[in-house]
Design a protein around this motif. Structure first.
Motif, PDB file in Angstrom:
ATOM      1  N   PRO A   1       1.157  -4.517   7.343  1.00 43.29           N
ATOM      2  CA  PRO A   1       0.654  -4.779   8.700  1.00 43.29           C
ATOM      3  C   PRO A   1       1.405  -3.949   9.746  1.00 43.29           C
ATOM      4  O   PRO A   1       2.518  -4.296  10.138  1.00 43.29           O
ATOM      5  N   PHE A   2       0.804  -2.848  10.178  1.00 46.06           N
ATOM      6  CA  PHE A   2       1.399  -1.987  11.196  1.00 46.06           C
ATOM      7  C   PHE A   2       1.172  -2.620  12.570  1.00 46.06           C
ATOM      8  O   PHE A   2       0.044  -2.737  13.041  1.00 46.06           O
ATOM      9  N   SER A   3       2.262  -3.029  13.203  1.00 44.58           N
ATOM     10  CA  SER A   3       2.147  -3.576  14.555  1.00 44.58           C
ATOM     11  C   SER A   3       2.431  -2.477  15.574  1.00 44.58           C
ATOM     12  O   SER A   3       3.259  -1.590  15.339  1.00 44.58           O
ATOM     13  N   PHE A   4       1.738  -2.539  16.708  1.00 42.07           N
ATOM     14  CA  PHE A   4       1.917  -1.591  17.800  1.00 42.07           C
ATOM     15  C   PHE A   4       2.116  -2.380  19.091  1.00 42.07           C
ATOM     16  O   PHE A   4       1.582  -3.479  19.258  1.00 42.07           O
ATOM     17  N   ARG A   5       2.890  -1.817  20.019  1.00 44.03           N
ATOM     18  CA  ARG A   5       3.271  -2.557  21.226  1.00 44.03           C
ATOM     19  C   ARG A   5       2.080  -2.877  22.127  1.00 44.03           C
ATOM     20  O   ARG A   5       2.030  -3.940  22.730  1.00 44.03           O
ATOM     21  N   TYR A   6       1.151  -1.946  22.243  1.00 40.90           N
ATOM     22  CA  TYR A   6       0.081  -2.121  23.216  1.00 40.90           C
ATOM     23  C   TYR A   6      -1.319  -2.095  22.594  1.00 40.90           C
ATOM     24  O   TYR A   6      -2.315  -2.144  23.314  1.00 40.90           O
ATOM     25  N   LEU A   7      -1.377  -2.024  21.282  1.00 45.55           N
ATOM     26  CA  LEU A   7      -2.651  -1.889  20.592  1.00 45.55           C
ATOM     27  C   LEU A   7      -2.749  -2.899  19.455  1.00 45.55           C
ATOM     28  O   LEU A   7      -1.716  -3.402  18.986  1.00 45.55           O
TER      29      LEU A   7
ATOM     30  N   THR B   1       1.522  -4.799   0.419  1.00 44.02           N
ATOM     31  CA  THR B   1       1.754  -5.187   1.820  1.00 44.02           C
ATOM     32  C   THR B   1       3.192  -4.951   2.263  1.00 44.02           C
ATOM     33  O   THR B   1       3.507  -5.126   3.445  1.00 44.02           O
ATOM     34  N   GLU B   2       4.075  -4.534   1.350  1.00 43.97           N
ATOM     35  CA  GLU B   2       5.484  -4.384   1.695  1.00 43.97           C
ATOM     36  C   GLU B   2       5.932  -2.944   1.532  1.00 43.97           C
ATOM     37  O   GLU B   2       5.458  -2.218   0.642  1.00 43.97           O
ATOM     38  N   LEU B   3       6.870  -2.529   2.391  1.00 46.77           N
ATOM     39  CA  LEU B   3       7.413  -1.175   2.310  1.00 46.77           C
ATOM     40  C   LEU B   3       8.111  -0.955   0.977  1.00 46.77           C
ATOM     41  O   LEU B   3       8.737  -1.865   0.420  1.00 46.77           O
ATOM     42  N   ILE B   4       8.019   0.269   0.478  1.00 54.68           N
ATOM     43  CA  ILE B   4       8.725   0.676  -0.740  1.00 54.68           C
ATOM     44  C   ILE B   4       9.742   1.721  -0.316  1.00 54.68           C
ATOM     45  O   ILE B   4       9.392   2.737   0.290  1.00 54.68           O
ATOM     46  N   ARG B   5      11.027   1.468  -0.612  1.00 57.01           N
ATOM     47  CA  ARG B   5      12.102   2.286  -0.047  1.00 57.01           C
ATOM     48  C   ARG B   5      13.015   2.827  -1.135  1.00 57.01           C
ATOM     49  O   ARG B   5      13.388   2.103  -2.060  1.00 57.01           O
ATOM     50  N   TYR B   6      13.379   4.106  -0.990  1.00 55.83           N
ATOM     51  CA  TYR B   6      14.322   4.753  -1.896  1.00 55.83           C
ATOM     52  C   TYR B   6      15.417   5.431  -1.080  1.00 55.83           C
ATOM     53  O   TYR B   6      15.118   6.341  -0.288  1.00 55.83           O
TER      54      TYR B   6
END
Length: 325
Positions: free
Chosen positions: A36-42, A307-312
């Motif tokens: 879920p990409f949240s944006f401040r004004y959108l 739905t979750e970030l995958i990080r290396y």
């Protein structure tokens, strides 16, 4: 400072150097389609294109430095200190905070043409992710396999420029960078002819003399010329290893070595990492200052409908192969 470039063989490649005196703990980060990409004004985006790139992750939000999406569109932000100016929130515009511009573009644009159209509706604001994290003063390169554009937000508003060489560094503004290439039109990968005088018998005494005058200093203006010349003359095979290796050689022409660029605080600017992403296949390759071995993360080996970030975390310990062990 930093340098970004594009390269095309059988596939399309996009990458950059990150030159700075310290790291923010950046990681290779895959954002799957349903994060879920949240944006401040959108409105929040719950479904979008998957993205892979280098990011500092803060409060589970990827603050991307450079990235490509699953459609093959790449984008990178580079320092533009002294020239970057962001606007206030405006009615009638899609107000996008500077820190969320890369995910906003890459989450919904398939190519540079769509990005150009979307940018025409955008107002980039100076809204911070949080108070303790000041925004970078940036401009951006956006590219697909067919074209590249440069995006700059200054006192006159948002400007979009065609980027024919597919290269970006830092200051001065992009039109000035392009204009200075006129000063180097005599450079060549071939040996020069004697045009000095037909009354003198002048001869070449070394290979590579066609590029005499190619700037070798570390300034962003000189790096723009050098990597443009290197990239536009680079030749490699069509295979993945040939293409990736050649891309790292292109950006290697502008790498920063510790000790050569001293800053006022007694620290030194170095090339913290160099990236090369096969945008066609979604494979992110990188090296670091302390690990010259090329490491890769393939986004299509991950669950891109998650739905979750995958990080290396970056592998930063030098890995040396002892051939006669």
């Amino acid at each position: 400072m930093c340098t970004a470039a594009t390269y095309r063989t059988k596939d399309f490649y996009f990458g950059r150097t990150l030159d700075y005196e310290f790291s923010y703990g950046e990681e290779i980060t895959v954002t799957p389609r349903n994060y879920p990409f949240s944006f401040r004004y959108l409105p929040e985006k719950r479904k979008h294109y998957a993205i892979i790139g280098m990011a500092h992750v803060e409060e589970d939000y990827p603050l991307y430095y450079d990235a490509v999406n699953e459609k093959g569109l790449g984008m990178a932000g580079l320092n533009f200190v002294g020239n970057a100016v962001y606007g206030e929130v405006r009615e009638g515009k899609e107000n996008v905070a500077v820190f969320e511009l890369i995910p906003y573009i890459l989450s919904q644009c398939e190519n540079a043409e769509e990005a150009r159209e979307l940018l025409g509706k955008i107002q980039i604001t100076d809204t911070r992710f949080k108070e303790q994290l000041p925004n970078g003063r940036l401009h951006w390169i956006i590219a697909d396999e067919k074209e590249a554009i440069t995006v700059e937000s200054g006192t006159e508003g948002l400007k979009i420029y065609e980027n024919a060489p597919g290269v970006l560094t830092n200051n001065p503004p992009f039109p000035m960078q392009m204009f200075q290439l006129n000063n180097y039109m005599q450079l060549s990968s071939r040996q020069p002819e004697n045009l000095f005088s037909d009354q003198l018998s002048l001869e070449t005494y070394s290979r590579g003399m066609g590029a005499l005058g190619l700037p070798g200093d570390l300034s962003s203006a000189s790096r723009f010329v050098r990597v443009a010349f290197t990239k536009l003359h680079a030749r490699s095979g069509e295979g993945e290893a040939d293409s990736v290796g050649q891309f790292f050689h292109i950006l290697g022409s502008v790498e920063q070595t510790r000790g050569c660029c001293e800053l006022e605080n007694g620290k030194y600017e170095i090339t913290i990492y160099t990236s090369c992403c096969n945008a066609t296949k979604g494979i992110y390759y990188y090296t670091t200052y302390t690990n010259r071995q090329i490491t890769a993360v393939d986004m299509h080996r991950e669950k891109l409908d998650g739905t979750e970030l995958i990080r290396y975390p970056m592998l930063e310990e030098e890995q040396i192969r002892l051939q006669n062990a």
